[in-house]
Scaffold this motif. Structure first.
Motif, PDB file in Angstrom:
ATOM      1  N   LEU A   1       8.585 -10.025  11.665  1.00 12.71           N
ATOM      2  CA  LEU A   1       7.338  -9.910  11.346  1.00 12.71           C
ATOM      3  C   LEU A   1       6.471 -11.020  10.828  1.00 12.71           C
ATOM      4  CD1 LEU A   1       7.545  -6.641   9.131  1.00 12.71           C
ATOM      5  CD2 LEU A   1       7.128  -6.932  11.764  1.00 12.71           C
ATOM      6  N   LYS A   2       5.197 -11.140  11.073  1.00 14.07           N
ATOM      7  CA  LYS A   2       4.321 -12.321  10.459  1.00 14.07           C
ATOM      8  C   LYS A   2       4.291 -12.242   9.043  1.00 14.07           C
ATOM      9  CE  LYS A   2       1.401 -12.286  14.721  1.00 14.07           C
ATOM     10  NZ  LYS A   2      -0.156 -12.397  15.190  1.00 14.07           N
ATOM     11  N   PRO A   3       4.149 -13.385   8.412  1.00 17.66           N
ATOM     12  CA  PRO A   3       4.037 -13.353   7.104  1.00 17.66           C
ATOM     13  C   PRO A   3       2.987 -12.644   6.250  1.00 17.66           C
ATOM     14  CG  PRO A   3       4.430 -15.596   7.982  1.00 17.66           C
ATOM     15  CD  PRO A   3       4.255 -14.684   8.992  1.00 17.66           C
ATOM     16  N   GLU A   4       1.851 -12.636   7.211  1.00 21.72           N
ATOM     17  CA  GLU A   4       0.726 -11.784   6.654  1.00 21.72           C
ATOM     18  C   GLU A   4       1.071 -10.269   6.784  1.00 21.72           C
ATOM     19  OE1 GLU A   4      -0.409 -16.024   7.925  1.00 21.72           O
ATOM     20  OE2 GLU A   4       0.595 -14.237   8.969  1.00 21.72           O
TER      21      GLU A   4
ATOM     22  N   ASN B   1       3.752  -5.317   1.352  1.00 19.73           N
ATOM     23  CA  ASN B   1       4.056  -5.229   0.298  1.00 19.73           C
ATOM     24  C   ASN B   1       3.001  -5.102  -0.929  1.00 19.73           C
ATOM     25  OD1 ASN B   1       6.072  -5.986  -2.069  1.00 19.73           O
ATOM     26  ND2 ASN B   1       4.713  -7.804  -2.335  1.00 19.73           N
ATOM     27  N   PHE B   2       1.808  -5.470  -0.431  1.00 23.59           N
ATOM     28  CA  PHE B   2       0.636  -5.430  -1.675  1.00 23.59           C
ATOM     29  C   PHE B   2       0.047  -4.071  -1.338  1.00 23.59           C
ATOM     30  CE2 PHE B   2      -4.213  -5.811  -2.130  1.00 23.59           C
ATOM     31  CZ  PHE B   2      -3.992  -6.000  -3.192  1.00 23.59           C
ATOM     32  N   TRP B   3      -0.369  -3.564  -0.230  1.00 24.91           N
ATOM     33  CA  TRP B   3      -0.985  -2.303  -0.265  1.00 24.91           C
ATOM     34  C   TRP B   3       0.072  -1.152  -0.828  1.00 24.91           C
ATOM     35  CZ3 TRP B   3      -5.616  -0.493   0.402  1.00 24.91           C
ATOM     36  CH2 TRP B   3      -5.770   0.898   0.723  1.00 24.91           C
ATOM     37  N   PHE B   4       1.301  -0.892  -0.187  1.00 23.86           N
ATOM     38  CA  PHE B   4       2.224   0.250  -0.481  1.00 23.86           C
ATOM     39  C   PHE B   4       2.367   0.245  -2.176  1.00 23.86           C
ATOM     40  CE2 PHE B   4       2.506   0.440   4.059  1.00 23.86           C
ATOM     41  CZ  PHE B   4       2.158   1.613   4.256  1.00 23.86           C
TER      42      PHE B   4
ATOM     43  N   LEU C   1      -3.724 -10.431  -9.127  1.00 21.32           N
ATOM     44  CA  LEU C   1      -2.473 -11.243  -9.346  1.00 21.32           C
ATOM     45  C   LEU C   1      -1.693 -10.822  -8.235  1.00 21.32           C
ATOM     46  CD1 LEU C   1      -1.118 -13.421 -10.943  1.00 21.32           C
ATOM     47  CD2 LEU C   1      -0.537 -11.714 -12.492  1.00 21.32           C
ATOM     48  N   CYS C   2      -1.476  -9.409  -7.923  1.00 21.12           N
ATOM     49  CA  CYS C   2      -0.427  -8.967  -6.827  1.00 21.12           C
ATOM     50  C   CYS C   2      -0.861  -9.704  -5.725  1.00 21.12           C
ATOM     51  CB  CYS C   2      -0.310  -7.385  -6.963  1.00 21.12           C
ATOM     52  SG  CYS C   2       0.581  -6.775  -8.427  1.00 21.12           S
ATOM     53  N   PHE C   3      -2.185  -9.560  -5.154  1.00 26.13           N
ATOM     54  CA  PHE C   3      -2.613 -10.136  -3.986  1.00 26.13           C
ATOM     55  C   PHE C   3      -2.123 -11.473  -3.700  1.00 26.13           C
ATOM     56  CE2 PHE C   3      -5.271 -11.722  -0.450  1.00 26.13           C
ATOM     57  CZ  PHE C   3      -5.084 -10.742   0.342  1.00 26.13           C
ATOM     58  N   THR C   4      -2.329 -12.365  -4.819  1.00 25.48           N
ATOM     59  CA  THR C   4      -2.069 -13.608  -4.891  1.00 25.48           C
ATOM     60  C   THR C   4      -0.287 -14.085  -4.865  1.00 25.48           C
ATOM     61  OG1 THR C   4      -3.674 -14.373  -6.181  1.00 25.48           O
ATOM     62  CG2 THR C   4      -2.160 -16.064  -6.135  1.00 25.48           C
ATOM     63  N   ILE C   5       0.170 -13.063  -5.634  1.00 27.43           N
ATOM     64  CA  ILE C   5       1.897 -13.197  -5.362  1.00 27.43           C
ATOM     65  C   ILE C   5       2.260 -13.078  -4.272  1.00 27.43           C
ATOM     66  CG2 ILE C   5       3.749 -12.081  -6.385  1.00 27.43           C
ATOM     67  CD1 ILE C   5       2.335 -12.093  -9.131  1.00 27.43           C
ATOM     68  N   SER C   6       1.771 -12.020  -3.627  1.00 29.66           N
ATOM     69  CA  SER C   6       2.269 -11.465  -2.175  1.00 29.66           C
ATOM     70  C   SER C   6       1.917 -12.630  -1.090  1.00 29.66           C
ATOM     71  CB  SER C   6       1.538 -10.033  -1.707  1.00 29.66           C
ATOM     72  OG  SER C   6       2.037  -8.966  -2.562  1.00 29.66           O
ATOM     73  N   VAL C   7       0.859 -13.176  -1.273  1.00 29.17           N
ATOM     74  CA  VAL C   7       0.607 -14.106  -0.325  1.00 29.17           C
ATOM     75  C   VAL C   7       1.363 -15.392  -0.525  1.00 29.17           C
ATOM     76  CG1 VAL C   7      -1.370 -15.949   0.367  1.00 29.17           C
ATOM     77  CG2 VAL C   7      -2.029 -13.370   0.273  1.00 29.17           C
ATOM     78  N   ASP C   8       1.416 -15.715  -1.736  1.00 28.16           N
ATOM     79  CA  ASP C   8       2.269 -16.930  -2.078  1.00 28.16           C
ATOM     80  C   ASP C   8       3.817 -16.969  -1.680  1.00 28.16           C
ATOM     81  OD1 ASP C   8       2.658 -19.539  -3.510  1.00 28.16           O
ATOM     82  OD2 ASP C   8       3.832 -18.306  -4.690  1.00 28.16           O
ATOM     83  N   TYR C   9       4.290 -15.436  -1.971  1.00 29.98           N
ATOM     84  CA  TYR C   9       5.647 -15.205  -1.724  1.00 29.98           C
ATOM     85  C   TYR C   9       6.172 -15.476  -0.174  1.00 29.98           C
ATOM     86  CZ  TYR C   9      10.239 -13.101  -1.503  1.00 29.98           C
ATOM     87  OH  TYR C   9      11.560 -13.023  -1.502  1.00 29.98           O
ATOM     88  N   PHE C  10       5.246 -14.633   0.584  1.00 23.95           N
ATOM     89  CA  PHE C  10       5.393 -14.869   2.096  1.00 23.95           C
ATOM     90  C   PHE C  10       5.062 -16.040   2.665  1.00 23.95           C
ATOM     91  CE2 PHE C  10       5.841 -10.186   0.804  1.00 23.95           C
ATOM     92  CZ  PHE C  10       7.168  -9.922   1.408  1.00 23.95           C
ATOM     93  N   LYS C  11       4.348 -17.011   2.107  1.00 28.38           N
ATOM     94  CA  LYS C  11       3.822 -18.218   2.678  1.00 28.38           C
ATOM     95  C   LYS C  11       2.808 -17.735   3.690  1.00 28.38           C
ATOM     96  CE  LYS C  11       6.299 -20.865   0.285  1.00 28.38           C
ATOM     97  NZ  LYS C  11       6.975 -19.700  -0.455  1.00 28.38           N
ATOM     98  N   ALA C  12       1.864 -16.509   3.247  1.00 28.02           N
ATOM     99  CA  ALA C  12       1.033 -16.046   4.221  1.00 28.02           C
ATOM    100  C   ALA C  12      -0.619 -16.601   4.265  1.00 28.02           C
ATOM    101  CB  ALA C  12       0.842 -14.477   4.064  1.00 28.02           C
ATOM    102  N   ASN C  13      -1.479 -16.453   5.096  1.00 28.80           N
ATOM    103  CA  ASN C  13      -2.901 -16.899   5.244  1.00 28.80           C
ATOM    104  C   ASN C  13      -3.446 -15.803   4.412  1.00 28.80           C
ATOM    105  OD1 ASN C  13      -5.660 -16.451   6.686  1.00 28.80           O
ATOM    106  ND2 ASN C  13      -5.018 -18.748   6.527  1.00 28.80           N
ATOM    107  N   PHE C  14      -4.273 -16.459   3.373  1.00 26.28           N
ATOM    108  CA  PHE C  14      -5.047 -15.238   2.369  1.00 26.28           C
ATOM    109  C   PHE C  14      -5.960 -14.418   3.700  1.00 26.28           C
ATOM    110  CE2 PHE C  14      -9.056 -14.098   0.568  1.00 26.28           C
ATOM    111  CZ  PHE C  14      -8.503 -13.565  -0.660  1.00 26.28           C
TER     112      PHE C  14
END
Length: 408
Positions: free
Chosen positions: A132-135, A141-144, A367-380
């Motif tokens: 899966l893509k990081p995004e 992770n963030f939504w559910f 904070l949870c959105f920022t953490i999820s993006v950072d953990y998976f190295k995803a594009n915001f």
């Protein structure tokens, strides 16, 4: 000074201090002091707010509820029960997509600041063979993790909201439970349904004994949450008492099951002075809203507006949700307004919860959105896109249902 300009200044102060990583209670109280400086500036209102905070029974109901929620989280985590359930679900489900959806959702029942960090490794491990893509992983992770944000009796924001609005927790849970189901369904259709061809089907044989152990692990982890819901909804027990009963009962149960449950670690570990202190400061802020006359002015303007009051209130809740990015943030600011417009109204409380949460779900302040993006190295922005694709129809559905079922 115009009251909405005062609110804007207070919100700017809160968001600025949050960006500098000050505790949310301090940030929100600072916003309250800005309102006090603009509207009142008397020592009497400061003292009256303090007396109001200390004398109200909701203060103690709220503090004890939060304390027992933290006790329960520690019991499940340190006893290995939570970890056992994760491993069990990974073996029991034939669909990895089910694990991807249910594990963050369940961990959402055990709230903690930045809790998306707990579920992120599970999503990463479960999706290891799905390419899966990081995004996509970050959005899942963030939504559910937040689908029960508006309908879980273990969420601090829910407890705080009901205490302010004069509503029983079980009533608001039942009122908004369908919304969480809709959030799960739409989230599944947008995020997980397209992944069917990548789904990993486990073919590893499992013995009868292992299957029974799997079922036991899942039941042991889920039971406290279910029992807590039943005590509040069926037996109409307050959140503080029901959570205290469940938390106390779990200690001997875990020991009988051979799980580690050190009473001293649980009781002392749950003494999160920072969180409990933040709650006290938030309640003091709510007192300031009343004693400075801010609430009275807001309600007067909203009720005299040509735009229907529920519409204005929903927009206000959404904006403050975006600005604060935390459930306690928007609830502490908009729920007192809901209570002033119509104390005990389940409809206004529902508007505050859903539209405030919607704003919270699409802001980088969360904070949870920022953490999820950072953990998976995803594009915001690529992570935000599917969240918006879920949020827009979800809010539209809620608005339609609310329009046709509104009581007031």
């Amino acid at each position: 000074m115009n009251i909405f300009l005062v609110i804007l200044l207070a919100a700017i102060a809160i968001v600025t201090l949050l960006r500098y990583k000050l505790p949310i209670g301090v940030a929100i109280l600072s916003g309250g002091l800005v309102m006090w400086l603009c509207l009142d500036r008397t020592l009497a209102s400061l003292v009256e707010s303090a007396v109001m905070t200390v004398e109200q029974s909701r203060t103690y109901d709220l503090l004890f509820s939060l304390y027992f929620v933290m006790c329960l989280e520690i019991e499940l985590r340190r006893s290995g029960t939570l970890d056992g359930m994760v491993k069990a679900l990974n073996r029991l489900f034939k669909s990895t997509r089910v694990t991807l959806a249910t594990m963050p959702a369940f961990l959402g029942f055990l709230p903690s600041l930045g809790g998306a960090r707990f579920s992120a490794p599970i999503v990463e491990a479960a999706s290891a063979k799905m390419n899966l893509k990081p995004e996509t992983k970050a959005a899942i992770n963030f939504w559910f993790r937040h689908i029960f944000e508006v309908s879980s009796p273990t969420i601090p924001g829910m407890i705080l909201a009901c205490a302010i609005a004069g509503i029983h927790v079980s009533d608001l849970v039942l009122h908004l439970l369908w919304f969480s189901v809709a959030a799960f369904v739409i989230g599944w259709l947008v995020l997980l349904a397209p992944l069917k061809k990548h789904d990993h089907i486990s073919s590893e044989p499992v013995s009868i004994e292992a299957k029974l152990q799997n079922i036991f692990d899942v039941v042991l982890a889920i039971a406290p949450v279910v029992v807590n819901l039943l005590l509040m909804i069926v037996f109409d027990i307050s959140a503080a008492i029901s959570m205290g009963i469940v938390t106390a009962a779990m200690i001997p149960i875990l020991r009988l099951c051979g799980r580690r449950a050190n009473l001293r670690e649980i009781l002392l570990g749950a003494l999160d002075y920072k969180l409990l202190g933040n709650v006290c400061l938030i309640l003091y802020f709510i007192g300031l809203l009343t004693t400075t006359g801010a609430l009275e002015q807001i309600v007067a303007i909203m009720t005299s507006s040509a735009i229907p009051t529920p519409v204005v209130f929903a927009i206000l809740s959404f904006i403050i949700g975006m600005l604060t990015g935390m459930s306690q943030g928007y609830i502490s600011m908009v729920m007192p307004i809901a209570a002033s417009i119509s104390f005990g109204s389940i409809d206004y409380a529902g508007l505050a919860m859903v539209f405030g949460c919607a704003g919270q779900m699409i802001t980088p302040v969360h904070l949870c959105f920022t953490i999820s993006v950072d953990y998976f190295k995803a594009n915001f922005f690529k992570t935000l896109k599917p969240v918006l694709l879920i949020e827009v129809p979800l809010i539209a559905l809620f608005s339609i249902v609310t329009y046709f079922t509104w009581v007031g």
